[in-house]
Motif scaffolding. Structure first.
Motif, PDB file in Angstrom:
ATOM      1  N   ASN A 166       0.866  -1.184   0.000  1.00 21.61           N
ATOM      2  CA  ASN A 166       0.000   0.000   0.000  1.00 21.61           C
ATOM      3  C   ASN A 166       0.901   1.233   0.000  1.00 21.61           C
ATOM      4  O   ASN A 166       1.715   1.408   0.912  1.00 21.61           O
ATOM      5  CB  ASN A 166      -0.902  -0.010   1.234  1.00 21.61           C
ATOM      6  N   HIS A 167       0.782   2.083  -1.032  1.00 21.83           N
ATOM      7  CA  HIS A 167       1.725   3.197  -1.199  1.00 21.83           C
ATOM      8  C   HIS A 167       1.585   4.269  -0.124  1.00 21.83           C
ATOM      9  O   HIS A 167       2.473   5.109   0.031  1.00 21.83           O
ATOM     10  CB  HIS A 167       1.576   3.821  -2.588  1.00 21.83           C
ATOM     11  N   VAL A 168       0.494   4.210   0.657  1.00 22.37           N
ATOM     12  CA  VAL A 168       0.300   5.201   1.722  1.00 22.37           C
ATOM     13  C   VAL A 168       0.652   4.627   3.093  1.00 22.37           C
ATOM     14  O   VAL A 168       1.382   5.247   3.872  1.00 22.37           O
ATOM     15  CB  VAL A 168      -1.153   5.718   1.720  1.00 22.37           C
ATOM     16  N   THR A 169       0.147   3.419   3.403  1.00 22.73           N
ATOM     17  CA  THR A 169       0.291   2.872   4.753  1.00 22.73           C
ATOM     18  C   THR A 169       1.561   2.054   4.951  1.00 22.73           C
ATOM     19  O   THR A 169       1.988   1.833   6.087  1.00 22.73           O
ATOM     20  CB  THR A 169      -0.910   1.985   5.100  1.00 22.73           C
ATOM     21  N   GLY A 170       2.165   1.548   3.872  1.00 22.26           N
ATOM     22  CA  GLY A 170       3.346   0.709   4.011  1.00 22.26           C
ATOM     23  C   GLY A 170       3.034  -0.732   4.345  1.00 22.26           C
ATOM     24  O   GLY A 170       3.939  -1.492   4.713  1.00 22.26           O
ATOM     25  N   GLN A 171       1.777  -1.146   4.202  1.00 23.76           N
ATOM     26  CA  GLN A 171       1.423  -2.546   4.452  1.00 23.76           C
ATOM     27  C   GLN A 171       1.819  -3.397   3.248  1.00 23.76           C
ATOM     28  O   GLN A 171       1.417  -3.129   2.124  1.00 23.76           O
ATOM     29  CB  GLN A 171      -0.069  -2.705   4.719  1.00 23.76           C
ATOM     30  N   VAL A 172       2.609  -4.447   3.502  1.00 21.34           N
ATOM     31  CA  VAL A 172       3.096  -5.342   2.458  1.00 21.34           C
ATOM     32  C   VAL A 172       2.354  -6.670   2.573  1.00 21.34           C
ATOM     33  O   VAL A 172       2.225  -7.217   3.673  1.00 21.34           O
ATOM     34  CB  VAL A 172       4.611  -5.571   2.589  1.00 21.34           C
TER      35      VAL A 172
END
Length: 281
Positions: A166-172
């Motif tokens: 996710n480019h906003v939250t950093g969730q991979v």
């Protein structure tokens, strides 16, 4: 007559001296060399004041709000924090710094600019983070200096087929086994990255939903397989022990009835397998 002239001259001189002294005591204006100033948070700048008429004096310096801008007795201004127009606003408003002496004063409006990030670091105990397909991990970022005001990054991945982010939250999220590089960017020059390993998950059991199947010549049927665990990454491979009776696509599991008889369809996933008996009538 001569005596009167000398007396008058002396009195005029005395009046002139008193008048000059009174003018020196009277401050007509205090002027700063700057009326506007922009400073990045943490920076300092010196203000200079001039008294009219020119004279030596101890000036009084003070700030509208020392929580955001301070000024010392010599006119050294230091930006401390950003004064916002409102609590929920991003608009920065200037803070006034004043200098005063007797009946003269002047003002300089100081705008504090946000302190930018000079370095960032993805927080992780290891340089390589491993997750399973379908699992997720959310990374956090540490900013330097720690009191930087602009604290946003954009996340990206070099291989979304293996690990998407996710480019906003950093969730991979892990997709399939392999390696991907996850990057947090403040700008083109300030960034950090980390390697993510999406593990291979071996199947411990496999089962075909249809353990037996009746078909007529020419029929087609796709067999479906259930893995244990459900996120196993082994690729199933299909085979038929009697392709003259029934064939199977080795990748999709689609069975095609060819002629009368019986064939056993097998699916192999890693070290485990399952079978389905196909009767072609």
């Amino acid at each position: 007559m001569k005596t009167k002239i000398l007396l008058a001259a002396a009195m005029l001189a005395l009046i002139t001296i008193v008048s000059c002294k009174n003018n020196e005591d009277q401050v007509l204006a205090v002027r700063l060399d700057k009326t506007k100033l922009e400073l990045v948070k943490g920076e300092s700048a010196m203000l200079s004041a001039t008294i009219v008429p020119d004279q030596d004096a101890e000036l009084e310096w003070f700030s509208q709000d020392a929580d955001y801008v301070t000024v010392d007795k010599n006119g050294l201004v230091t930006a401390v924090g950003l004064m916002k127009a409102a609590e929920d606003s991003e608009e920065v408003v200037p803070v006034s710094v004043y200098v005063r002496y007797k009946n003269g004063a002047d003002e300089c409006k100081v705008t504090v600019l946000p302190l930018p990030t000079s370095k960032l670091e993805i927080v992780s105990e290891t340089e390589l983070v491993s997750i399973n397909p379908g699992e997720s991990v959310t990374f956090e970022v540490k900013f330097y200096p720690e009191d930087a005001d602009i604290r946003t990054v954009t996340w990206s991945t070099d291989n979304a087929a293996i690990a998407k982010v996710n480019h906003v939250t950093g969730q991979v999220v892990g997709v399939v086994p392999g390696l991907a590089t996850i990057k947090a960017s403040y700008n083109d020059k300030i960034y950090d990255d980390i390697r993510v390993n999406v593990r291979i998950v071996e199947a411990t059991a496999v089962e075909i939903e249809d353990q037996s199947l009746d078909l007529t010549v020419g029929d087609k049927k796709r067999l479906r397989v259930v893995f244990t665990p459900s996120n196993a990454t082994d690729m199933p491979e299909w085979t038929s022990d009697n392709p003259d009776v029934a064939t199977v696509d080795k990748e999709t599991g689609v069975v095609t009835a060819k002629s009368l008889g019986t064939a056993t369809i097998k699916v192999q996933a890693g070290k485990v397998y399952a079978t389905c008996v196909v009767n072609v009538k």
